[in-house]
Scaffold this motif. Structure first.
Motif: not given
Length: 127
Positions: A39-41, A56-67, A69-70, A74-78
């Motif tokens: 995903l874009p940084s 944006v960080s809040k959205a990514y963190s929520q998606l990470e907590a839901e499983g 995104l990870e 060195g690559k960021g969020m995928v």
């Protein structure tokens, strides 16, 4: 994925972080984003849409907590390997039901006939 592909509408009552998270969920559910896709940084999205990086960080963190995104060093969020695979058509259509009910209600309130509304919907979908 290009950061400018996100459709962010500050005028909507829905918080921007939720708009971002919902779009990522839909892209994963529809199969446009698959496990391992980057995903874009946070900075790229924030700059492209003139929004606060913390949003944006809040959205990514929520998606990470839901499983969904990870975070890869060195690559960021995928998209996570464990993220749900593309959903069957019936499940994806069910996600539209609340919005379609709202459109139907508004069309009814405005006394718009279905044969006028449906071609407009078709036209909007083809954009």
């Amino acid at each position: 994925m290009d950061a400018s592909l996100f459709r962010i509408q500050p005028s909507l009552p829905e918080p921007i972080y939720r708009q971002i998270a919902d779009q990522v969920r839909r892209l994963v559910a529809g199969g446009q984003l698959q496990a391992g896709d980057a995903l874009p940084s946070v900075r790229e999205i924030a700059a492209a849409h003139a929004i606060n990086p913390m949003t944006v960080s809040k959205a990514y963190s929520q998606l990470e907590a839901e499983g969904v995104l990870e975070r890869l060093r060195g690559k960021g969020m995928v998209v996570a390997a464990t993220a749900r695979r593309p959903q069957p058509l019936a499940e994806r259509l069910a996600q539209l039901d609340p919005l379609l009910h709202e459109v139907a209600q508004r069309a009814h309130d405005l006394e718009l006939p279905g044969d006028e509304v449906l071609p407009r919907l078709r036209q909007l979908m083809e954009k």
